[in-house]
Write an enzyme that holds these catalytic residues in place. Structure first.
Site, PDB file in Angstrom:
ATOM      1  N   ILE A  31       3.002   1.590  -1.645  1.00 58.07           N
ATOM      2  CA  ILE A  31       3.442   2.428  -2.760  1.00 58.07           C
ATOM      3  C   ILE A  31       3.707   3.870  -2.314  1.00 58.07           C
ATOM      4  CG2 ILE A  31       1.193   3.266  -3.596  1.00 58.07           C
ATOM      5  CD1 ILE A  31       2.098   2.390  -6.424  1.00 58.07           C
ATOM      6  N   GLN A  93     -10.037   3.831   5.688  1.00 58.30           N
ATOM      7  CA  GLN A  93      -9.759   2.751   4.734  1.00 58.30           C
ATOM      8  C   GLN A  93     -10.008   3.235   3.305  1.00 58.30           C
ATOM      9  OE1 GLN A  93     -12.041  -0.838   5.446  1.00 58.30           O
ATOM     10  NE2 GLN A  93     -10.861  -2.031   3.966  1.00 58.30           N
ATOM     11  N   HIS A  99      -6.310  -5.164   5.291  1.00 49.43           N
ATOM     12  CA  HIS A  99      -4.848  -5.103   5.302  1.00 49.43           C
ATOM     13  C   HIS A  99      -4.365  -4.497   6.612  1.00 49.43           C
ATOM     14  CE1 HIS A  99      -6.532  -1.517   3.359  1.00 49.43           C
ATOM     15  NE2 HIS A  99      -5.567  -0.838   3.935  1.00 49.43           N
TER      16      HIS A  99
HETATM   17  P1  AMP Z   1      -5.770   2.242   3.671  1.00 49.55           P
HETATM   18  O1  AMP Z   1      -5.802   3.718   3.354  1.00 49.55           O
HETATM   19  O2  AMP Z   1      -5.622   1.906   5.117  1.00 49.55           O
HETATM   20  O3  AMP Z   1      -6.919   1.529   2.990  1.00 49.55           O
HETATM   21  O4  AMP Z   1      -4.425   1.719   3.008  1.00 49.55           O
HETATM   22  C1  AMP Z   1      -4.286   1.477   1.648  1.00 49.55           C
HETATM   23  C2  AMP Z   1      -2.816   1.568   1.354  1.00 49.55           C
HETATM   24  O5  AMP Z   1      -2.589   0.983   0.069  1.00 49.55           O
HETATM   25  C3  AMP Z   1      -2.284   3.012   1.261  1.00 49.55           C
HETATM   26  O6  AMP Z   1      -1.269   3.201   2.246  1.00 49.55           O
HETATM   27  C4  AMP Z   1      -1.746   3.107  -0.169  1.00 49.55           C
HETATM   28  O7  AMP Z   1      -0.561   3.857  -0.260  1.00 49.55           O
HETATM   29  C5  AMP Z   1      -1.517   1.650  -0.533  1.00 49.55           C
HETATM   30  N1  AMP Z   1      -1.565   1.337  -1.941  1.00 49.55           N
HETATM   31  C6  AMP Z   1      -2.482   1.742  -2.853  1.00 49.55           C
HETATM   32  N2  AMP Z   1      -2.206   1.238  -4.075  1.00 49.55           N
HETATM   33  C7  AMP Z   1      -1.082   0.474  -3.925  1.00 49.55           C
HETATM   34  C8  AMP Z   1      -0.294  -0.310  -4.806  1.00 49.55           C
HETATM   35  N3  AMP Z   1      -0.594  -0.437  -6.106  1.00 49.55           N
HETATM   36  N4  AMP Z   1       0.804  -0.939  -4.309  1.00 49.55           N
HETATM   37  C9  AMP Z   1       1.129  -0.811  -3.001  1.00 49.55           C
HETATM   38  N5  AMP Z   1       0.410  -0.099  -2.119  1.00 49.55           N
HETATM   39  C10 AMP Z   1      -0.667   0.537  -2.564  1.00 49.55           C
END
Ligand code: AMP
Ligand code: ZN
Length: 113
Positions: A31, A93, A99
């Protein structure tokens, strides 16, 4: 798992831009992209962090990396790309469902901040 953002995305309870899915993995656009291509690849099974992996998760984790390679090819990242998984607080994280970020389309910096 209840109250897990990514489990809700897999279930379709929260909308996402799906890039690929099969019986074991789900891939969707981040996102808040940090590069022209920024896809998140996750196991459909809820696993909170890399720290929680068990030997039986080896197959799914391997499948995620093979999927990253396939998607990178399909998304035109022939000049290269980065695959990153952040683990817990010091790893950066923010969503506690394992992920892998597939990031590409620009030159990456190293080391990360
Ligand atoms: P991390 O910070 O490695 O845990 O990555 C989490 C990722 O999830 C971040 O890059 C966010 O931008 C992404 N994210 C959070 N909410 C959403 C969502 N609703 N749809 C797509 N990506 C998301
Ligand atoms: Zn989850």
């Amino acid at each position: 798992m209840q109250n897990c953002l990514f489990c809700k995305i897999i279930a379709g309870e929260i909308p996402s831009q799906v890039v690929y899915q099969d019986d074991r993995v789900f891939a969707f656009k981040d996102i808040a992209p940090v590069a022209p291509v920024h896809v998140l690849i996750i196991p459909k099974k809820h696993i909170s962090t890399l720290e929680d992996l068990n030997p039986e998760d080896a197959e799914i984790m391997g499948h995620i990396l093979v999927t990253a390679s396939k998607l990178a090819r399909e998304l035109g990242l022939e000049k290269g790309y980065r695959v990153v998984s952040n683990c817990k607080e010091e790893g950066g994280q923010t969503v506690y469902h394992v992920h892998f970020h597939l990031i590409g389309g620009r030159k990456m910096q190293w080391p990360p901040g």
